[in-house]
Design an enzyme around this catalytic site. Structure first.
Site, mmCIF file in Angstrom:
data_model
loop_
_atom_site.group_PDB
_atom_site.id
_atom_site.type_symbol
_atom_site.label_atom_id
_atom_site.label_comp_id
_atom_site.label_asym_id
_atom_site.label_seq_id
_atom_site.Cartn_x
_atom_site.Cartn_y
_atom_site.Cartn_z
ATOM 1 C CE LYS A 46 -4.156 -1.741 2.302
ATOM 2 N NZ LYS A 46 -5.156 -1.492 3.326
ATOM 3 N N GLY A 56 -1.309 1.484 10.213
ATOM 4 C CA GLY A 56 -1.833 1.928 8.923
ATOM 5 C C GLY A 56 -3.320 2.260 8.939
ATOM 6 C CG LEU A 72 -11.018 -0.173 12.327
ATOM 7 C CD1 LEU A 72 -9.816 0.568 11.743
ATOM 8 C CD2 LEU A 72 -12.297 0.422 11.774
ATOM 9 N NE ARG A 125 1.762 -3.340 21.618
ATOM 10 C CZ ARG A 125 1.832 -4.471 20.945
ATOM 11 N NH1 ARG A 125 1.336 -5.579 21.476
ATOM 12 N NH2 ARG A 125 2.358 -4.522 19.744
ATOM 13 C CE1 TYR A 177 -12.224 -9.944 6.935
ATOM 14 C CE2 TYR A 177 -11.498 -7.673 6.860
ATOM 15 C CZ TYR A 177 -11.369 -8.976 6.446
ATOM 16 O OH TYR A 177 -10.385 -9.320 5.555
ATOM 17 C CE LYS A 208 3.665 1.969 15.185
ATOM 18 N NZ LYS A 208 3.530 0.494 14.992
ATOM 19 C CG ASN A 227 -7.643 1.106 -0.661
ATOM 20 O OD1 ASN A 227 -7.837 2.145 -1.296
ATOM 21 N ND2 ASN A 227 -8.615 0.457 -0.051
HETATM 22 P P1 NAP Z 1 -0.634 -2.238 11.761
HETATM 23 O O1 NAP Z 1 -0.241 -1.171 10.817
HETATM 24 O O2 NAP Z 1 0.255 -3.416 11.939
HETATM 25 O O3 NAP Z 1 -0.835 -1.548 13.226
HETATM 26 C C1 NAP Z 1 -1.211 -2.305 14.322
HETATM 27 C C2 NAP Z 1 -1.383 -1.407 15.544
HETATM 28 O O4 NAP Z 1 -1.959 -2.211 16.570
HETATM 29 C C3 NAP Z 1 -0.104 -0.821 16.093
HETATM 30 O O5 NAP Z 1 -0.375 0.468 16.575
HETATM 31 C C4 NAP Z 1 0.253 -1.772 17.250
HETATM 32 O O6 NAP Z 1 0.852 -1.147 18.361
HETATM 33 C C5 NAP Z 1 -1.118 -2.191 17.720
HETATM 34 N N1 NAP Z 1 -1.120 -3.537 18.310
HETATM 35 C C6 NAP Z 1 -0.741 -4.690 17.724
HETATM 36 N N2 NAP Z 1 -0.938 -5.733 18.555
HETATM 37 C C7 NAP Z 1 -1.446 -5.204 19.693
HETATM 38 C C8 NAP Z 1 -1.841 -5.770 20.943
HETATM 39 N N3 NAP Z 1 -1.758 -7.083 21.156
HETATM 40 N N4 NAP Z 1 -2.305 -4.939 21.897
HETATM 41 C C9 NAP Z 1 -2.388 -3.622 21.683
HETATM 42 N N5 NAP Z 1 -2.027 -3.019 20.539
HETATM 43 C C10 NAP Z 1 -1.556 -3.814 19.548
HETATM 44 O O7 NAP Z 1 -2.058 -2.827 11.420
HETATM 45 P P2 NAP Z 1 -3.248 -2.110 10.619
HETATM 46 O O8 NAP Z 1 -3.019 -2.267 9.168
HETATM 47 O O9 NAP Z 1 -3.464 -0.756 11.169
HETATM 48 O O10 NAP Z 1 -4.490 -3.064 10.968
HETATM 49 C C11 NAP Z 1 -5.027 -3.152 12.272
HETATM 50 C C12 NAP Z 1 -6.270 -4.043 12.235
HETATM 51 O O11 NAP Z 1 -7.283 -3.388 11.480
HETATM 52 C C13 NAP Z 1 -6.023 -5.373 11.495
HETATM 53 O O12 NAP Z 1 -5.736 -6.379 12.406
HETATM 54 C C14 NAP Z 1 -7.308 -5.658 10.767
HETATM 55 O O13 NAP Z 1 -8.045 -6.648 11.451
HETATM 56 C C15 NAP Z 1 -8.071 -4.352 10.823
HETATM 57 N N6 NAP Z 1 -8.336 -3.897 9.429
HETATM 58 C C16 NAP Z 1 -9.601 -4.030 8.965
HETATM 59 C C17 NAP Z 1 -9.911 -3.630 7.677
HETATM 60 C C18 NAP Z 1 -11.335 -3.760 7.180
HETATM 61 O O14 NAP Z 1 -11.567 -3.660 5.965
HETATM 62 N N7 NAP Z 1 -12.300 -3.974 8.043
HETATM 63 C C19 NAP Z 1 -8.917 -3.081 6.850
HETATM 64 C C20 NAP Z 1 -7.614 -2.960 7.362
HETATM 65 C C21 NAP Z 1 -7.332 -3.386 8.649
HETATM 66 P P3 NAP Z 1 2.442 -0.972 18.553
HETATM 67 O O15 NAP Z 1 2.805 0.232 17.766
HETATM 68 O O16 NAP Z 1 2.567 -0.742 20.032
HETATM 69 O O17 NAP Z 1 3.075 -2.235 18.079
#
Ligand code: NAP
Length: 295
Positions: free
Chosen positions: A70, A132, A237, A154, A239, A158, A91
């Site tokens: 992305k 992201g 977010l 956490r 699903y 960031k 995207n």
């Molecule tokens: P990302 O860029 O990897 O970011 C993940 C974030 O979550 C970071 O801020 C991380 O914190 C935090 N985190 C990870 N594990 C954690 C835990 N066990 N406890 C507390 N905080 C935690 O991921 P992303 O792309 O933003 O996606 C996040 C979620 O959004 C995905 O898992 C997905 O299920 C959902 N999503 C849904 C859609 C949709 O269409 N519905 C689309 C995209 C994403 P640190 O900085 O402290 O590591």
């Protein structure tokens, strides 16, 4: 039925085997009798540039772009829409007269899910996570008229970097580009320790972390029901599962809840509109993905 006149759309990412968008879009094409087909393509990082050039050469009409491309894909497109540029991620690509134009429908898709049940004007929103999705949804919320955005993470550093980026990019933006942006808007960041206090006067809480994502569906929740209130909207977010650990806690507190299915469906519908100009049948898309998830 695919014929010589069929327009090809697709998804590039790695992996793409789990893609629900493939079922969602192809079901819509069938229902609306649109001569399009949507195909997932597994593209390795080192082949991204070739994939975009190849898509142009093959006269592909448009692509969705998913993890891990992305951000990098911005290097290989010809134009970028102002929201995608601000988010720093693409995207959706539309190919038009040999040019690849990049968009981001993740943020707007998430917001449309919220707008199904609430206005955003003057709201206080708290986001859990600073990755992201938090970035895409946070920017979109900021340009949609909210009053206060608190990013909690956490890793507090960031959260600070993301909040500073929101402030820097939006404060320098002309009002005509994002007319709903409130110049007085408050941006804050923190770790999770202040949630109990901050939730008291919040309107919307969004989980943008993977906590509770399948298969680890029962971790300790970041927020428990006793710090929530019934006027709050809680949006996860994630699903899969449809009812996450965060939404279970929210239901105990009798808040309104929204599943990440809404984001998935609305981002897909917004991409479809960009590619085809057609308003997608949201209900059909939602039923298609829910059926795939519960099978
Ligand atoms: P990302 O860029 O990897 O970011 C993940 C974030 O979550 C970071 O801020 C991380 O914190 C935090 N985190 C990870 N594990 C954690 C835990 N066990 N406890 C507390 N905080 C935690 O991921 P992303 O792309 O933003 O996606 C996040 C979620 O959004 C995905 O898992 C997905 O299920 C959902 N999503 C849904 C859609 C949709 O269409 N519905 C689309 C995209 C994403 P640190 O900085 O402290 O590591």
């Amino acid at each position: 039925m695919v014929s010589g006149n069929t327009s090809v759309l697709g998804l590039i990412g790695d992996p793409v085997g789990h893609s629900l968008s493939t079922f969602m879009h192809n079901t819509v094409f069938k229902q609306l009798n649109l001569d399009y087909v949507y195909v997932p393509f597994n593209v390795k990082k080192e082949n991204l540039s070739d994939a975009i050039l190849g898509a142009k050469g093959l006269n592909i009409a448009g692509l969705n772009v998913t993890i891990p491309h992305k951000i990098n894909v911005i290097n290989y497109i010809d134009e970028i829409d102002s929201v995608a540029e601000m988010i720093g991620a693409v995207n959706t690509i539309k190919f038009n007269n040999g040019k690849a134009i990049g968009y981001n429908t993740d943020g707007v898709g998430a917001i449309k899910g919220l707008q199904e049940i609430s206005s955003l004007k003057d709201k206080k929103v708290i986001i859990l996570g600073a990755g992201g999705s938090s970035r895409a949804v946070g920017f979109q919320l900021a340009i949609s008229g909210i009053n206060e955005l608190l990013i909690t993470n956490r890793n507090i550093e960031k959260a600070k970097i993301l909040t500073d980026d929101f402030k820097a990019k939006l404060r320098n933006t002309q009002q005509e580009v994002f007319p709903d942006f409130n110049n007085e808007m408050i941006f804050n960041h923190s770790n999770f320790s202040i949630l109990k206090n901050e939730i008291k006067d919040a309107d919307i809480l969004i989980n943008a972390t993977p906590l509770g994502l399948y298969p680890n569906v029962n971790p300790d929740p970041i927020i428990k029901s006793d710090i929530l209130h019934s006027d709050l909207i809680v949006y996860d977010l994630i699903y899969n599962p449809l009812e996450t650990i965060t939404l279970k806690e929210a239901k105990k507190a009798k808040t309104k809840t929204i599943s990440g299915i809404k984001m998935l469906v609305h981002q897909g519908a917004t991409s479809l509109k960009i590619w085809t100009g057609v308003d997608a049948p949201i209900d059909t898309m939602e039923k298609t993905v829910i059926n795939k998830l519960v099978l």
